[in-house]
Write a protein that holds these residues in place. Structure first.
Motif: not given
Length: 73
Positions: A5-33
């Protein structure tokens, strides 16, 4: 799984916490669907708004066409 996650965050210039939030939202939406919860209410609302705007645009185009014809007579 290939990059951290740290490498991806540096590569794309975003905070690690943002990637974690996106991942959580994605997984929750998938479970709900998968559980049968449909989340397309927002999509339907946008479709209705789109149709309303298309209709309004058509009315305005017709009014403009009529105004141009009246002017040309």
């Amino acid at each position: 799984g290939e990059k951290s996650i740290a490498e991806l965050a540096r590569q794309h210039g975003v905070a690690e916490s943002l990637i974690h939030n996106w991942r959580t939202q994605f997984l929750e939406a998938g479970r709900a669907r998968l559980a049968g919860n449909k989340q397309d209410d927002g999509f339907r609302t946008l479709e209705k708004e789109n149709e309303r705007l298309k209709s309004l645009l058509g009315e305005k185009e017709l009014a403009l066409y009529i105004a141009k014809k009246v002017r040309g007579l």
